[in-house]
Design a protein around this motif. Structure first.
Motif, PDB file in Angstrom:
ATOM      1  N   THR A   2      59.305  36.828 -67.099  1.00 30.72           N
ATOM      2  CA  THR A   2      60.146  36.016 -67.895  1.00 30.72           C
ATOM      3  C   THR A   2      59.441  35.325 -68.973  1.00 30.72           C
ATOM      4  OG1 THR A   2      58.866  34.661 -66.250  1.00 30.72           O
ATOM      5  CG2 THR A   2      60.766  34.719 -65.299  1.00 30.72           C
ATOM      6  N   CYS A   3      60.171  34.477 -69.348  1.00 28.69           N
ATOM      7  CA  CYS A   3      59.703  34.123 -70.674  1.00 28.69           C
ATOM      8  C   CYS A   3      58.644  33.265 -70.919  1.00 28.69           C
ATOM      9  CB  CYS A   3      60.497  33.689 -71.419  1.00 28.69           C
ATOM     10  SG  CYS A   3      60.046  32.493 -72.724  1.00 28.69           S
ATOM     11  N   ALA A   4      57.421  33.455 -70.997  1.00 30.03           N
ATOM     12  CA  ALA A   4      56.457  32.287 -71.747  1.00 30.03           C
ATOM     13  C   ALA A   4      56.703  31.012 -72.436  1.00 30.03           C
ATOM     14  CB  ALA A   4      54.595  32.612 -72.231  1.00 30.03           C
ATOM     15  N   ASN A   5      58.039  30.910 -72.906  1.00 31.56           N
ATOM     16  CA  ASN A   5      58.160  29.643 -73.735  1.00 31.56           C
ATOM     17  C   ASN A   5      59.182  28.765 -73.021  1.00 31.56           C
ATOM     18  OD1 ASN A   5      58.038  28.672 -76.220  1.00 31.56           O
ATOM     19  ND2 ASN A   5      60.336  29.464 -76.761  1.00 31.56           N
ATOM     20  N   CYS A   6      60.197  29.680 -72.442  1.00 32.00           N
ATOM     21  CA  CYS A   6      61.234  28.914 -71.591  1.00 32.00           C
ATOM     22  C   CYS A   6      61.244  29.226 -70.612  1.00 32.00           C
ATOM     23  CB  CYS A   6      62.916  29.276 -72.324  1.00 32.00           C
ATOM     24  SG  CYS A   6      63.441  30.523 -72.411  1.00 32.00           S
ATOM     25  N   ALA A   7      60.817  30.614 -69.856  1.00 32.22           N
ATOM     26  CA  ALA A   7      60.670  30.837 -68.749  1.00 32.22           C
ATOM     27  C   ALA A   7      61.954  32.272 -68.002  1.00 32.22           C
ATOM     28  CB  ALA A   7      60.575  29.554 -67.835  1.00 32.22           C
ATOM     29  N   VAL A  35      62.382  40.658 -74.680  1.00 24.01           N
ATOM     30  CA  VAL A  35      62.614  40.916 -75.254  1.00 24.01           C
ATOM     31  C   VAL A  35      63.697  38.833 -74.124  1.00 24.01           C
ATOM     32  CG1 VAL A  35      64.514  39.582 -77.155  1.00 24.01           C
ATOM     33  CG2 VAL A  35      62.769  41.333 -77.739  1.00 24.01           C
ATOM     34  N   CYS A  36      63.513  37.509 -74.814  1.00 28.61           N
ATOM     35  CA  CYS A  36      64.020  36.490 -73.614  1.00 28.61           C
ATOM     36  C   CYS A  36      66.051  36.721 -73.883  1.00 28.61           C
ATOM     37  CB  CYS A  36      62.869  34.909 -74.097  1.00 28.61           C
ATOM     38  SG  CYS A  36      64.021  33.709 -72.996  1.00 28.61           S
ATOM     39  N   SER A  37      66.490  36.372 -73.392  1.00 28.65           N
ATOM     40  CA  SER A  37      67.848  36.538 -73.535  1.00 28.65           C
ATOM     41  C   SER A  37      67.994  35.092 -73.776  1.00 28.65           C
ATOM     42  CB  SER A  37      68.822  36.919 -72.280  1.00 28.65           C
ATOM     43  OG  SER A  37      67.920  36.307 -70.663  1.00 28.65           O
ATOM     44  N   GLN A  38      67.281  34.057 -73.560  1.00 24.78           N
ATOM     45  CA  GLN A  38      67.316  32.749 -73.582  1.00 24.78           C
ATOM     46  C   GLN A  38      66.950  32.360 -75.032  1.00 24.78           C
ATOM     47  OE1 GLN A  38      69.042  31.106 -71.819  1.00 24.78           O
ATOM     48  NE2 GLN A  38      69.513  29.485 -73.451  1.00 24.78           N
ATOM     49  N   CYS A  39      65.905  32.497 -74.923  1.00 23.27           N
ATOM     50  CA  CYS A  39      65.146  32.239 -76.919  1.00 23.27           C
ATOM     51  C   CYS A  39      64.438  33.294 -77.976  1.00 23.27           C
ATOM     52  CB  CYS A  39      64.049  31.233 -77.062  1.00 23.27           C
ATOM     53  SG  CYS A  39      62.529  31.551 -75.778  1.00 23.27           S
ATOM     54  N   GLY A  40      65.080  34.626 -77.328  1.00 24.39           N
ATOM     55  CA  GLY A  40      64.424  35.339 -78.533  1.00 24.39           C
ATOM     56  C   GLY A  40      63.115  35.435 -78.280  1.00 24.39           C
TER      57      GLY A  40
HETATM   58 ZN   LIG Z   1      62.469  32.298 -74.027  1.00 26.94          ZN
END
Ligand SMILES: [Zn+2]
Length: 70
Positions: A2-7, A35-40
């Motif tokens: 999971t993304c560290a930025n937006c989970a 690569v995060c699917s939400q924030c990239g």
């Molecule tokens: Zn993210």
């Protein structure tokens, strides 16, 4: 993963990597990464980080000891 930025969920893809160092600029267009699917937000795995660090140390050796231009 999971993304560290937006989970949000991260997927395996490629991401660009740019770094400015003293005397040179390294630019890679497609480094394997999550690569995060939400924030990239890209997340580079240890293997890729080591590859980048190897590149940087080679570049450092090649540029070390040279008189600055200008
Ligand atoms: Zn993210």
């Amino acid at each position: 993963m999971t993304c560290a930025n937006c989970a949000s969920r991260m997927t395996k893809a490629v991401a660009p990597f740019h770094v400015d160092r003293k005397g040179y600029h390294l630019s890679l267009d497609a480094v394997p990464a999550w690569v995060c699917s939400q924030c990239g937000e890209p997340y580079f795995e240890e293997r890729e980080v080591r590859m980048i660090q190897r590149l940087l140390s080679q570049m450092d050796k090649q540029t070390a000891g040279r008189a600055p231009v200008g």
